[in-house]
Scaffold this active site. Structure first.
Site, PDB file in Angstrom:
ATOM      1  N   SER A 408       0.830  -1.212   0.000  1.00  0.00           N
ATOM      2  CA  SER A 408       0.000   0.000   0.000  1.00  0.00           C
ATOM      3  C   SER A 408       0.863   1.261   0.000  1.00  0.00           C
ATOM      4  CB  SER A 408      -0.910   0.017   1.221  1.00  0.00           C
ATOM      5  OG  SER A 408      -0.117  -0.101   2.380  1.00  0.00           O
ATOM      6  N   HIS A 429      -3.032  -2.996  -5.642  1.00  0.00           N
ATOM      7  CA  HIS A 429      -3.291  -2.553  -4.274  1.00  0.00           C
ATOM      8  C   HIS A 429      -4.778  -2.684  -3.976  1.00  0.00           C
ATOM      9  CE1 HIS A 429      -3.795   1.000  -1.309  1.00  0.00           C
ATOM     10  NE2 HIS A 429      -3.570  -0.127  -0.648  1.00  0.00           N
ATOM     11  N   GLU A 441      -6.143  -0.358  -6.981  1.00  0.00           N
ATOM     12  CA  GLU A 441      -5.147   0.532  -7.595  1.00  0.00           C
ATOM     13  C   GLU A 441      -4.109  -0.360  -8.262  1.00  0.00           C
ATOM     14  OE1 GLU A 441      -3.893   2.959  -4.214  1.00  0.00           O
ATOM     15  OE2 GLU A 441      -4.617   4.741  -5.235  1.00  0.00           O
ATOM     16  N   ASN A 479      -3.986   6.754  -0.838  1.00  0.00           N
ATOM     17  CA  ASN A 479      -3.352   6.948   0.469  1.00  0.00           C
ATOM     18  C   ASN A 479      -2.478   8.195   0.522  1.00  0.00           C
ATOM     19  OD1 ASN A 479      -4.621   4.821   1.637  1.00  0.00           O
ATOM     20  ND2 ASN A 479      -2.949   3.366   1.322  1.00  0.00           N
TER      21      ASN A 479
END
Ligand code: T1G
Length: 695
Positions: A408, A429, A441, A479
């Protein structure tokens, strides 16, 4: 130009066929064609009744949403439907595929409806922030009653043919040759002198006098922030209170209000964005795909287990590898428990559970992975362990196998570089829980081959995910923006806000939960461990412990420990303010010499959201995301950004990029460059008076 609507007479029945790929959308040419074909059918003395159908994959699937926002072109759909409803010959709609929206409304303008057993019908306009605008809200209640019609209109979900028959929405369900079935049905109607049945002349049945008030109450929480579901209620209520033509006027007024609304503009944007995102710029449509028939997942923890489930759910055999038997057994037990929970809710049969479990083959040996087409690594989030795993994968996997990491935050290029095949390496991800969250992702490394990207993007859809192609950076798209927002949320509390005030502002904006409830759900230890890694690596930003890290350091990890930023009662996930935390925050402020101040909700909203927009602009400049729509889709599907706001970048245009830029500059002056250095793209758009979408 091929005819978009053609007419022929078959065994004494006129057949009108719409032929306008891909979904026979009811664009202007189709509407004109339908009127012309109807005229032909009415003039044709041999035609004793008329059947309307769609060629290709489906009966018309709705108005042509590419026309929305453009000046309306006659003939308007309600007029076309009125012409069919008042036609001098009996009409039958022959439905296959998905008769949705305007398509369903055309079918309601016919006297009878025949559906193929695999067909679905529905009125999904509400999902576009609209409502059926061609008589659906007035005719459907006249056909099946207001009680049954209301949820179909206000929720917009498709109704399978069998259920539609049971509701009286369709009159006949056929298998095999739909048109032949519909022609035979039409002939039977004519021979039995069946009446024409214009719905405009039917009364509306209303069984429950409190239907509308009760229904509105039942959707209040789930549909908070949306507008169209509540207007759908108004339109159906009008059908029960007004004569047909008055009801049609009310429907039109409500439809036009919604068409102009920011909510619908956002929802229509999302409809196209979630499809466009699958088309990666620079990857040719005809790029060859690699066959993915078997998959392996490394790591049977929460993520690995969830990832494995996605493939089993899609019927793809998956090898699940762990290093220890007890970890493997634990992982399989969690997967089985997840499936059995779903079965208990009636969404899976026990047979499905066993079938899916049998597709997940546990193993302790990398040597079992020699023939798999794709491997996804989901082990501990530290670079050393991931590198060790990829060295093993490089040793055992066949040439051409795709090697993916579920990291991540770590550098996919660094992981790829330790293999002999960086062109076959990319990130996939998943978002936790991996078997539930739709966002994936797909992280493209510097050396990742085009066909690997194309293969993984297609595979995303095959396992029911919305795949977004992103570049390599710390936190990729989602993120990376989230980290900026968390930083602001933590700072706002340091300056004087309370955690519950910050959470309420973000929840009321439309996110499913506030920043701190989210941290408690994910686990404060996750962020704490990532910052420990950064602290160890000497990152200047990560040296000082925030008040949240101080909570983690005391073992308050959030829901998993019953207390984090908030406290949690046994078996209850409701976040409750904790005086102990307020005391720790006050102590933290004292240590830092901060005198707490009044922080307004508006400042909280601007600092938490504008920092994300600014970071999104940087992500676009760096090419980490190719288009603003990629960023929007990440936030809608990965974090529950409200669909009726379109995503952070679409919403930024709604606020005004100049407005946001000016605030970013103001915050930069007050709070420094770290979080608030304006993105050059943001500055450039602001000065040009443009938006991310508004050119
Ligand atoms: N108009 C124009 N294009 C459409 C379209 C539509 N209604 N629906 C789909 N497309 C395009 C889509 O962009 C894609 O294009 C291709 O078709 C395949 O779609 C007056 C006002 C029908 C279930 O909301 O739910 O009627 O990328 O990838 O997964 O009351 O499309 O190939 O160039 O989604 O098999 C109401 C919306 C409109 C239905 C097929 N109707 N569409 O799903 O394929 S409003 C809807 C869908 C209305 C009236 C009101 C799905 C589908 P391209 P796809 P799919």
């Amino acid at each position: 130009m091929t005819q978009v609507v053609r007419y022929e007479c078959r065994d004494g029945i006129g057949v009108i066929t719409v032929d306008y790929p891909p979904v026979n959308a009811l664009g202007a040419a189709v509407r004109s064609g339908l009127l012309a074909a109807l005229e032909q059918g009415l003039q044709d003395a041999d035609a004793r009744a008329l059947v309307v159908t769609g060629d290709g994959r489906t009966f018309p699937a709705g108005a042509d949403i590419r026309e929305f926002g453009k000046p309306p072109v006659e003939p308007f759909l309600p007029d076309v439907i009125n012409a069919y409803e008042s036609a001098g010959k009996l009409t039958v709609a022959a439905i296959h595929g998905t008769a949705l929206g305007g398509g369903m409304e055309v079918a309601l303008g016919c006297d009878y409806r025949v559906a193929l057993d695999s067909a679905k019908v529905g009125l999904p306009e509400v999902k576009l922030g609209l409502l059926p605008g061609a008589g659906g809200t007035q005719r459907l209640p006249r056909l099946i009653g207001a009680d049954a019609a209301l949820p179909i209109i206000a929720e917009g979900n498709p109704v399978p043919a069998a259920k539609a028959k049971a509701l009286g929405l369709v009159d006949e369900v056929v298998s095999g040759d739909l048109v032949a079935g519909a022609v035979a049905f039409a002939r039977k109607l004519v021979e039995s002198n069946a009446p024409q049945r214009p719905l405009r002349e039917q009364a509306v049945k209303l069984d429950n006098p409190n239907l509308f008030a009760e229904y509105e109450k039942s959707i209040a929480r789930k549909q908070r922030g949306f507008l169209s579901p509540f207007r759908c209620i108004e339109a159906v209520r009008a059908a029960t209170e007004l004569p047909f033509d008055e009801g049609m006027k009310r429907e039109r007024a409500l439809f036009m209000e919604l068409m102009q609304s920011s909510e619908s503009r956002a929802q229509r944007h999302v409809f196209f964005a979630e499809r466009e995102v699958a088309k990666v710029p620079g990857i040719a449509k005809d790029t060859p795909r690699r066959d993915i028939n078997t998959v392996a997942v490394i790591g049977a923890g929460t993520m690995g287990g969830g990832i494995a489930m996605n493939f089993a759910n899609a019927g793809i055999p998956v090898r699940l590898l762990e290093v220890k038997q007890d970890a493997l057994d634990r992982g399989l037990a969690v997967i089985r428990r997840n499936y059995e929970n779903t079965a208990r809710k009636g969404r899976l049969t026990q047979d499905d559970v066993e079938k899916r479990m049998s597709l997940i083959q546990p193993t302790l040996s990398y040597d079992d992975l020699g023939s798999v087409d794709l491997v996804i690594e989901a082990v501990f989030e530290t670079m050393d362990i991931k590198k060790a795993v990829f060295k093993e994968l490089d040793r055992v996997c066949k040439p051409g196998a795709i090697l993916a990491t579920n990291t991540s935050t770590l550098d996919v290029n660094e992981i790829a570089a330790i293999t002999s095949r960086p062109q076959d390496v990319m990130g996939m991800h998943f978002f936790s829980p991996a078997n539930v969250m739709k966002l994936l992702e797909n992280v493209r490394g510097e050396k990742t081959a085009d066909d690997v990207v194309a293969t993984v993007m297609d595979l995303s859809k095959r396992i029911g995910k919305v795949g977004v192609c992103v570049g390599v950076c710390h936190g990729f798209v989602g993120n990376r923006m989230l980290h900026k927002r968390q930083h602001e949320a933590i700072a706002l509390v340091e300056e004087g806000a309370s955690p519950e005030q910050v959470d309420k502002v973000i929840y009321d904006f439309g996110l499913p939960m506030g920043p701190f409830a989210m941290s408690d759900l994910a686990g404060l230890d996750v962020g704490y461990r990532i910052r420990e890694e950064l602290r160890k690596a000497g990152d200047p930003e990560a040296q000082a412990l925030s008040w949240v890290d101080k909570l983690a350091a005391k073992g308050r990890y959030g829901q998993k420990t019953g207390a984090g930023v908030f406290r949690y009662e046994e078996g209850d996930r409701t976040p409750r303010p904790d005086p102990e935390v307020a005391e720790l925050i006050a102590e933290h402020r004292r240590e830092k010499g901060i005198t707490p101040r009044e922080v307004t909700d508006q400042e909280i909203l601007e600092r938490c959201l504008y920092v994300m927009v600014n970071e999104g602009a940087k992500i676009l400049e760096e090419g980490i995301a190719a288009r603003p729509l990629d960023v929007d889709v990440v936030w809608i599907y990965g974090y529950g950004f409200p669909v009726y706001r379109g995503g952070p970048m679409f919403w930024a245009d709604h606020v005004g990029v100049k407005t946001i830029y000016d605030k970013v500059v103001e915050f930069q002056k007050r709070l420094g460059d770290s979080n608030w250095k304006p993105a050059p793209l943001l500055k450039q758009l602001a000065e040009a008076g443009k938006g991310f979408y508004a050119g």
